[in-house]
Motif scaffolding. Structure first.
Motif, mmCIF file in Angstrom:
data_model
loop_
_atom_site.group_PDB
_atom_site.id
_atom_site.type_symbol
_atom_site.label_atom_id
_atom_site.label_comp_id
_atom_site.label_asym_id
_atom_site.label_seq_id
_atom_site.Cartn_x
_atom_site.Cartn_y
_atom_site.Cartn_z
ATOM 1 N N SER A 155 0.821 -1.210 0.000
ATOM 2 C CA SER A 155 0.000 0.000 0.000
ATOM 3 C C SER A 155 0.853 1.257 0.000
ATOM 4 O O SER A 155 0.393 2.322 0.392
ATOM 5 N N GLN A 158 -0.519 4.385 -1.765
ATOM 6 C CA GLN A 158 -1.507 5.174 -1.044
ATOM 7 C C GLN A 158 -0.833 6.069 -0.009
ATOM 8 O O GLN A 158 -1.215 7.230 0.162
ATOM 9 N N ARG A 162 -1.046 10.080 0.024
ATOM 10 C CA ARG A 162 -1.561 10.803 1.195
ATOM 11 C C ARG A 162 -0.534 11.809 1.704
ATOM 12 O O ARG A 162 -0.894 12.921 2.112
ATOM 13 N N GLN A 174 -11.865 9.170 0.118
ATOM 14 C CA GLN A 174 -11.770 7.789 -0.354
ATOM 15 C C GLN A 174 -13.073 7.063 -0.031
ATOM 16 O O GLN A 174 -13.625 7.222 1.059
ATOM 17 N N LEU A 207 -8.752 9.540 -3.736
ATOM 18 C CA LEU A 207 -7.913 8.348 -3.821
ATOM 19 C C LEU A 207 -8.790 7.143 -4.108
ATOM 20 O O LEU A 207 -9.685 6.815 -3.319
ATOM 21 N N THR A 209 -8.681 3.057 -5.511
ATOM 22 C CA THR A 209 -7.818 1.919 -5.816
ATOM 23 C C THR A 209 -8.540 0.895 -6.681
ATOM 24 O O THR A 209 -9.769 0.908 -6.795
#
Length: 289
Positions: A155, A158, A162, A174, A207, A209
């Protein structure tokens, strides 16, 4: 590709003449801006080498008369960011990073500040990861800037995103996927995000994914957002709720919409006179031609 050229020129314009002390700084800036716009889009080692060769050839062709040009092309790291220095007037000049040690100190300090008020992150800031943070920050600092981050597992992408958002003083939005999460839930989340960004002028990093794509229709709306900044029908309930508003407010809203339309029509007429190009404000104006 005019879009790519525009992005590169936009990066050059982030710098200020008072910080360009000699021509080599401008050469560094040109090479740096070419990296995220062109080189970072290449997906194979062969094309990376070709891209590097083209940058070198072009630099020698146009900058060979500048002293120390050769050393600039070999400089590592070649990174410009506005997070490593602050001006006396609280400005954040767009300057070159002096070393990875300087970048590491800045990122560690920012990460510690982030962890004091947000969920704790502990990404390993190795050399490549550190260089990705200013790249992400550069992208999201531009209007409607967006990027696709590809990583093999983990991760870290991410965490870096951030951290870049925190440096740019953005909120992170998110979606929270559940068994009942559907297209309606997704559009409601987008409504909230767009309202905070557009009405309250809050900088937001959205964000999203690959694991959150539980419905392929999500990608249709994301594509609309990225390509035009508009998701058709996202605020369709706004017009339906107008009947619940105060009559005076309804009148003001109607007058505002008419004024906007007429202003665009007037601007389009001037645009046609100066640039000899057409801009259609409605299907009716198109048919009149």
């Amino acid at each position: 590709n005019l879009c790519a050229i525009s992005n590169a020129i936009g990066g050059l314009r982030r710098s200020e003449s008072r910080f360009v002390s000699d021509p080599t700084v401008l050469v560094e800036l040109v090479l740096h801006e070419a990296t995220p716009v062109y080189r970072d889009r290449v997906i194979s080692g062969t094309y990376l080498c070709r891209c590097d060769d083209m940058l070198t050839e072009t630099s020698k062709k146009f900058f060979s008369s500048i002293e120390s040009c050769e050393s600039v092309m070999e400089k590592t790291p070649l990174i410009f960011t506005n997070s490593c220095a602050g001006g006396a007037d609280d400005s954040k000049p767009y300057l070159a990073v002096k070393s990875l040690e300087q970048l590491s100190k800045v990122l560690v300090d920012q990460l510690n500040e982030h962890n004091e008020t947000n969920a704790v992150m502990n990404p390993v800031l190795f050399a490549d990861a550190m260089q990705h943070v200013p790249r992400i920050a550069r992208i999201i600092d531009r209007p409607r800037g967006n990027a696709l981050l590809v990583v093999v597992g983990g991760s870290v992408k991410q965490s870096l995103a951030r951290l870049a958002a925190y440096i740019c003083q953005y909120e992170v939005a998110q979606t929270k996927i559940s068994a009942a999460y559907n297209i309606t839930s997704f559009l409601e989340d987008l409504q909230i995000m767009c309202t905070r960004s557009g009405v309250k002028s809050i900088g937001i990093l959205f964000l999203f994914t690959g694991q959150q794509i539980v419905n392929e229709q999500f990608l249709v709306h994301l594509n609309d957002m990225l390509s035009s900044g508009d998701i058709p029908g996202l605020f369709h309930t706004f017009l339906a709720d107008l009947t619940m508003l105060d009559p005076e407010l309804q009148k003001n809203l109607a007058n505002h919409m008419a004024t906007v339309h007429n202003t665009v029509s007037t601007g389009s007429f001037k645009y046609r006179g100066t640039a000899r190009r057409y801009n259609y404000t409605s299907p009716k104006s198109f048919r009149e031609l």
